[in-house]
Scaffold this motif. Structure first.
Motif, PDB file in Angstrom:
ATOM      1  N   TYR A   9       5.760  -3.932  -4.976  1.00  0.00           N
ATOM      2  CA  TYR A   9       4.882  -4.833  -4.234  1.00  0.00           C
ATOM      3  C   TYR A   9       5.032  -4.594  -2.741  1.00  0.00           C
ATOM      4  O   TYR A   9       6.084  -4.171  -2.272  1.00  0.00           O
ATOM      5  CB  TYR A   9       5.264  -6.298  -4.497  1.00  0.00           C
ATOM      6  CG  TYR A   9       5.122  -6.743  -5.921  1.00  0.00           C
ATOM      7  CD1 TYR A   9       3.922  -7.252  -6.398  1.00  0.00           C
ATOM      8  CD2 TYR A   9       6.199  -6.668  -6.799  1.00  0.00           C
ATOM      9  CE1 TYR A   9       3.794  -7.676  -7.711  1.00  0.00           C
ATOM     10  CE2 TYR A   9       6.079  -7.089  -8.113  1.00  0.00           C
ATOM     11  CZ  TYR A   9       4.869  -7.586  -8.566  1.00  0.00           C
ATOM     12  OH  TYR A   9       4.748  -8.000  -9.865  1.00  0.00           O
ATOM     13  N   THR A  10       3.973  -4.941  -1.994  1.00  0.00           N
ATOM     14  CA  THR A  10       4.098  -4.986  -0.536  1.00  0.00           C
ATOM     15  C   THR A  10       4.864  -6.265  -0.194  1.00  0.00           C
ATOM     16  O   THR A  10       5.034  -7.140  -1.047  1.00  0.00           O
ATOM     17  CB  THR A  10       2.713  -5.042   0.149  1.00  0.00           C
ATOM     18  OG1 THR A  10       2.073  -6.267  -0.214  1.00  0.00           O
ATOM     19  CG2 THR A  10       1.851  -3.856  -0.225  1.00  0.00           C
ATOM     20  N   VAL A  16       1.488  -2.770  -5.802  1.00  0.00           N
ATOM     21  CA  VAL A  16       1.212  -1.406  -5.369  1.00  0.00           C
ATOM     22  C   VAL A  16       1.154  -0.476  -6.570  1.00  0.00           C
ATOM     23  O   VAL A  16       0.241   0.338  -6.707  1.00  0.00           O
ATOM     24  CB  VAL A  16       2.299  -0.919  -4.376  1.00  0.00           C
ATOM     25  CG1 VAL A  16       2.128   0.550  -4.044  1.00  0.00           C
ATOM     26  CG2 VAL A  16       2.276  -1.762  -3.121  1.00  0.00           C
ATOM     27  N   GLN A  17       2.155  -0.584  -7.462  1.00  0.00           N
ATOM     28  CA  GLN A  17       2.251   0.327  -8.595  1.00  0.00           C
ATOM     29  C   GLN A  17       3.134  -0.285  -9.665  1.00  0.00           C
ATOM     30  O   GLN A  17       4.062  -1.045  -9.356  1.00  0.00           O
ATOM     31  CB  GLN A  17       2.835   1.670  -8.151  1.00  0.00           C
ATOM     32  CG  GLN A  17       2.926   2.750  -9.186  1.00  0.00           C
ATOM     33  CD  GLN A  17       1.599   3.198  -9.727  1.00  0.00           C
ATOM     34  OE1 GLN A  17       1.043   2.559 -10.604  1.00  0.00           O
ATOM     35  NE2 GLN A  17       1.068   4.288  -9.185  1.00  0.00           N
ATOM     36  N   ARG A  34       2.367   7.312  -4.981  1.00  0.00           N
ATOM     37  CA  ARG A  34       0.951   7.002  -4.917  1.00  0.00           C
ATOM     38  C   ARG A  34       0.745   5.604  -5.480  1.00  0.00           C
ATOM     39  O   ARG A  34       1.477   5.147  -6.343  1.00  0.00           O
ATOM     40  CB  ARG A  34       0.129   8.025  -5.680  1.00  0.00           C
ATOM     41  CG  ARG A  34       0.423   9.428  -5.097  1.00  0.00           C
ATOM     42  CD  ARG A  34      -0.592  10.453  -5.299  1.00  0.00           C
ATOM     43  NE  ARG A  34      -1.913  10.279  -4.811  1.00  0.00           N
ATOM     44  CZ  ARG A  34      -2.363  10.679  -3.626  1.00  0.00           C
ATOM     45  NH1 ARG A  34      -1.533  11.187  -2.747  1.00  0.00           N
ATOM     46  NH2 ARG A  34      -3.621  10.555  -3.302  1.00  0.00           N
ATOM     47  N   THR A  35      -0.269   4.899  -4.970  1.00  0.00           N
ATOM     48  CA  THR A  35      -0.543   3.537  -5.411  1.00  0.00           C
ATOM     49  C   THR A  35      -1.275   3.550  -6.753  1.00  0.00           C
ATOM     50  O   THR A  35      -1.672   4.614  -7.246  1.00  0.00           O
ATOM     51  CB  THR A  35      -1.418   2.800  -4.386  1.00  0.00           C
ATOM     52  OG1 THR A  35      -2.722   3.382  -4.397  1.00  0.00           O
ATOM     53  CG2 THR A  35      -0.823   2.862  -2.997  1.00  0.00           C
ATOM     54  N   LYS A  36      -1.485   2.351  -7.302  1.00  0.00           N
ATOM     55  CA  LYS A  36      -2.220   2.248  -8.566  1.00  0.00           C
ATOM     56  C   LYS A  36      -3.658   2.729  -8.419  1.00  0.00           C
ATOM     57  O   LYS A  36      -4.310   3.082  -9.387  1.00  0.00           O
ATOM     58  CB  LYS A  36      -2.169   0.825  -9.107  1.00  0.00           C
ATOM     59  CG  LYS A  36      -2.765  -0.239  -8.214  1.00  0.00           C
ATOM     60  CD  LYS A  36      -2.545  -1.622  -8.811  1.00  0.00           C
ATOM     61  CE  LYS A  36      -2.975  -2.716  -7.884  1.00  0.00           C
ATOM     62  NZ  LYS A  36      -4.389  -2.804  -7.654  1.00  0.00           N
ATOM     63  N   LEU A  41       1.022   6.376  -0.473  1.00  0.00           N
ATOM     64  CA  LEU A  41       1.753   5.187  -0.052  1.00  0.00           C
ATOM     65  C   LEU A  41       1.966   5.197   1.460  1.00  0.00           C
ATOM     66  O   LEU A  41       2.346   6.214   2.039  1.00  0.00           O
ATOM     67  CB  LEU A  41       3.108   5.141  -0.756  1.00  0.00           C
ATOM     68  CG  LEU A  41       3.875   3.838  -0.646  1.00  0.00           C
ATOM     69  CD1 LEU A  41       3.159   2.742  -1.428  1.00  0.00           C
ATOM     70  CD2 LEU A  41       5.277   4.013  -1.161  1.00  0.00           C
ATOM     71  N   TYR A  46       8.880  -2.360   1.146  1.00  0.00           N
ATOM     72  CA  TYR A  46       8.346  -2.701  -0.165  1.00  0.00           C
ATOM     73  C   TYR A  46       9.394  -3.449  -0.981  1.00  0.00           C
ATOM     74  O   TYR A  46      10.599  -3.309  -0.750  1.00  0.00           O
ATOM     75  CB  TYR A  46       7.907  -1.437  -0.917  1.00  0.00           C
ATOM     76  CG  TYR A  46       6.735  -0.767  -0.263  1.00  0.00           C
ATOM     77  CD1 TYR A  46       5.437  -1.095  -0.616  1.00  0.00           C
ATOM     78  CD2 TYR A  46       6.922   0.180   0.737  1.00  0.00           C
ATOM     79  CE1 TYR A  46       4.352  -0.496  -0.005  1.00  0.00           C
ATOM     80  CE2 TYR A  46       5.848   0.787   1.366  1.00  0.00           C
ATOM     81  CZ  TYR A  46       4.569   0.439   0.987  1.00  0.00           C
ATOM     82  OH  TYR A  46       3.501   1.028   1.605  1.00  0.00           O
TER      83      TYR A  46
END
Length: 66
Positions: A9-10, A16-17, A34-36, A41, A46
């Motif tokens: 999460y941010t 995020v993923q 890489r994000t979802k 990123l 995070y």
């Protein structure tokens, strides 16, 4: 842990993923940063949350520096 689910999460709480441990005996989960949404990123702070069957939940933080 085996069969763990790791959510990234941010600091604002946006997901995020989600990563899953594949059941192998290796003690890590690979991530290509890489994000979802398949975006690269961004640098920053995070939060991660780990859940696994039979194990206590764990939350921590990490920083990405580029």
């Amino acid at each position: 842990p085996l069969d763990a689910k790791v959510r990234i999460y941010t600091v604002r709480g946006d997901l995020v993923q989600t990563l899953r441990q594949d059941g192998s005996v290796q003690a890590y989960v690979a991530w290509d940063l890489r994000t979802k949404d398949n975006l690269e990123l961004a640098p920053g702070l995070y939060i991660y949350h780990v859940e696994a069957p039979g194990a206590p939940e764990y939350t921590g933080k990490f920083a990405v520096i580029k």
